[in-house]
Design an enzyme around this catalytic site. Structure first.
Site, short mmCIF file in Angstrom:
data_model
loop_
_atom_site.label_atom_id
_atom_site.label_comp_id
_atom_site.label_asym_id
_atom_site.label_seq_id
_atom_site.Cartn_x
_atom_site.Cartn_y
_atom_site.Cartn_z
N SER A 46 42.90 26.53 39.71
CA SER A 46 40.88 25.97 39.92
C SER A 46 40.99 26.35 38.30
O SER A 46 39.54 25.78 38.66
CB SER A 46 40.81 27.11 40.78
OG SER A 46 40.52 28.37 39.88
N SER A 60 45.90 29.53 38.50
CA SER A 60 44.43 29.14 38.39
C SER A 60 44.29 28.41 36.87
O SER A 60 43.65 27.75 36.50
CB SER A 60 43.59 29.44 38.69
OG SER A 60 43.49 29.49 40.50
N LYS A 82 34.95 27.40 32.22
CA LYS A 82 35.38 27.68 33.51
C LYS A 82 34.03 27.72 34.13
O LYS A 82 33.58 28.98 33.49
CB LYS A 82 36.11 28.10 33.94
CG LYS A 82 35.95 27.96 35.46
CD LYS A 82 37.71 28.95 35.56
CE LYS A 82 38.16 28.47 37.48
NZ LYS A 82 39.54 29.66 37.39
#
Lengths: 393, 393
Positions: free
Chosen positions: B113, B137, B36
């Site tokens: 996310s 997330s 990420k």
């Protein structure tokens, strides 16, 4: 299109090639102008200063009547100018398209939301430019860029083909570097033959001057005196019994709520990108209840009734357009916020009263323009423009 | 870098060429992974899903320890993956960089996310991927994309070299398509040799299942039964005396306020662009007072004390990871908001308790993945990962 292609001030929309050749004859023949990117130009998308808004719109079917009228009068529209996004700004900073340079105050904002129009005129890229004024968007950049600029009476001129912000406040306006040209554009915009005019009474708004920096008040003294001598009857008065902060709050609440109503469906559908300060104010506006709106409308009515007793025909109110010259560009938001609030403490008068107001570029502070304003009774637009022209002779 | 260049799911950051070749030997040799875009990679700017954030950062001086550890263990980091901006999102829509495709549910969000990481793993572009979980997330995209995914115990694994969101909630996590590989990564992440493990008691959280769609509860029945048979002791209980909405509110208030503290100086300085919903929530968080924070902290303490009596060593709580499978992408914000609130009503447990939680991709509803979660006592990360592996044999 030379003017648009040569744009050292970042005033024009780079992603638009809108251009309308002026008629060969007419009162504005040979002049060039620009239009804030909220005026429809047939075949072009009206961008409104926000790329996600722009992406969601089809090209305009018709050209906004004001633009068409100016083109018919002979002026050539050379391009669209940058606006604060969805006209929600008073400083002229646009996070998506850049901040137009203030040619009269390098390193400082041009003021907004009609930032690109003011920048283009002040930089001599065009002869005049169209803007709009909801909460100060013509008056503020006119003050910061040293231009003649006017907010017209609310409802006096059509808003057809213009991106709305807040319907009970939106007005059209324009900028020029000198009063004579400003008046020629006024002739076309109002469809009248503007005569030189002089008010019969001037009220110097003491409490409005208290909002401005002392140094600004000082440099405005001489222009006030000159203008006062011309008018003859000069009074000093306080306009707001409880101070202008209260008026500002009413204006901001009502304008913000209406601005939210204008965009809410699009915001819900598209979740658009905004600069934080713009989104934050929209989010705040979404919380303004109908009850608050009712209370604020009642306050606005009371202010209008109060002012109707003071602002009689032939009278103009004299006030500083902005409390200070253009602030530096790129300041932290907390500092910009403070400046914004003080600016609106002055500009709220026009919106609260639906009144016309003209900025005269009659002063400088350390080389930075700062304007003097005259506000008249709603409908007295020609008196203000005609007076500006008379003064400049 | 083949995996990154061939990215049919829009999972990777197109503006980064970060790549770290894995060591030739090690427990993860030959595997590929993605990180990420909140994990620092030396020499590259950590973008955090927001272009204005990215523009304001220098390249990272050091690679985040978790990334370095995985590379040393033999895995090749092939690229950075898209995150909801500044990790403030649960659905996986990014207005700046696009919404990664959910390979298991086309036309629907991947969840956020850690959207790009989940998308890349679910689409087979990498073997596993790193994410982070503050309010859900990792767990949410794992549920939506049909992956094993874990939120680790708060404070268990270092957050060095990771873009923070809310310090009392941030955790690291990872995704894999199967439990065996998930366990191999866990070995490296925890620095232990993970054994197959089985809890001694399972509590089916009745009030958590009430938050989920009935159809989801239905398709989870068989997995619950299978797992329950394995554990032996199965109880059904209600966890929250006043309902999970209260827990959600506490979690949201505290997380939001901390997230605001994390970005407020940058927001003030740069006035960055955000999608409206992100800015709106930041603006709301800015209004949360210290008094509210104190009250919410007290409530969180009470919840933790209450749960300490229920969640004893060896016990796991069984709950639906999300109340429904992945929603359609591009819904109006008002509809997304409602879904978001319901999701957090379930995911708030992990944050409220600082507890580890693992999503097992054991069910589908109309072909769409929907996960079953096990939450354990803080510190019981290996129990959860070891149990997932044992179950899959």
């Amino acid at each position: 299109m030379a003017a648009r292609l040569d744009d050292p001030y970042g005033a024009f929309c780079k992603d638009s090639d809108a251009y309308l050749e002026g008629a060969s004859e007419g009162p504005l023949a040979g002049l060039t102008f620009a239009a804030k990117d909220i005026f429809d130009i047939a075949g072009h998308v009206t961008g409104g200063g926000n790329p996600d808004w722009k992406a969601a719109q089809p090209p305009a079917a018709k050209t906004a009547p004001h633009v068409a009228r100016l083109v018919e009068a002979g002026a050539t529209m050379v391009g669209k100018t940058i606006t604060d996004e969805i006209t929600r700004g008073i400083l002229g900073e646009n996070a998506h398209y850049g901040t137009p340079i203030n040619p009269r105050a390098l390193g400082r904002v041009a003021g907004g939301s009609s930032s690109g129009s003011a920048s283009a005129v002040a930089g001599g890229l065009v002869d005049f430019a169209l803007g709009s004024d909801t909460g100060g968007s013509v008056r503020v950049p006119a003050s910061f860029c040293g231009l003649y600029g006017m907010r017209t009476t609310h409802g006096r001129l059509s808003l057809d083909g213009m991106l709305p912000q807040a319907e009970s406040y939106d007005t059209v306006g324009w900028f020029a570097r000198d009063a004579a040209l400003f008046g020629r554009v006024a002739d076309v915009m109002f469809g009248t033959d503007l005569m030189d005019k002089t008010p019969t009474r001037m009220i110097v708004a003491e409490d409005a001057f208290e909002v401005a920096d002392e140094a600004v008040v000082e440099v405005l003294q001489k222009p006030i005196e000159t203008v006062g001598n011309r008018i003859g009857t000069v009074e000093t008065d306080r306009l707001s019994p409880n101070g202008f902060d209260e008026w500002r709050q009413v204006q901001q609440m009502l304008q913000s709520r209406e601005a939210w109503e204008t965009v809410r469906d699009w915001v819900d559908r598209c979740n658009p990108r905004f600069a934080y300060d713009v989104a934050m104010r929209l989010a705040g506006a979404a919380e303004i209840t109908d009850e608050i709106v009712s209370a604020m409308c009642a306050q606005r009515d009371a202010v209008r009734a109060h002012m109707a007793e003071i602002l009689t025909p032939g009278t103009v109110i004299c006030l500083p357009t902005t409390p200070f010259p253009a602030p530096e560009a790129g300041l932290p938001q907390s500092q910009m916020w403070e400046r914004r609030q003080r600016i609106i403490t002055l500009t709220c008068l026009g919106g609260m009263l639906g009144a016309p107001q003209i900025n005269l570029p009659l002063a400088e502070l350390n080389g930075l323009p700062v304007g003097l304003s005259f506000l008249g009774l709603p409908g007295s637009d020609e008196l203000l423009a005609g007076f500006a022209r008379a003064l400049s002779r």
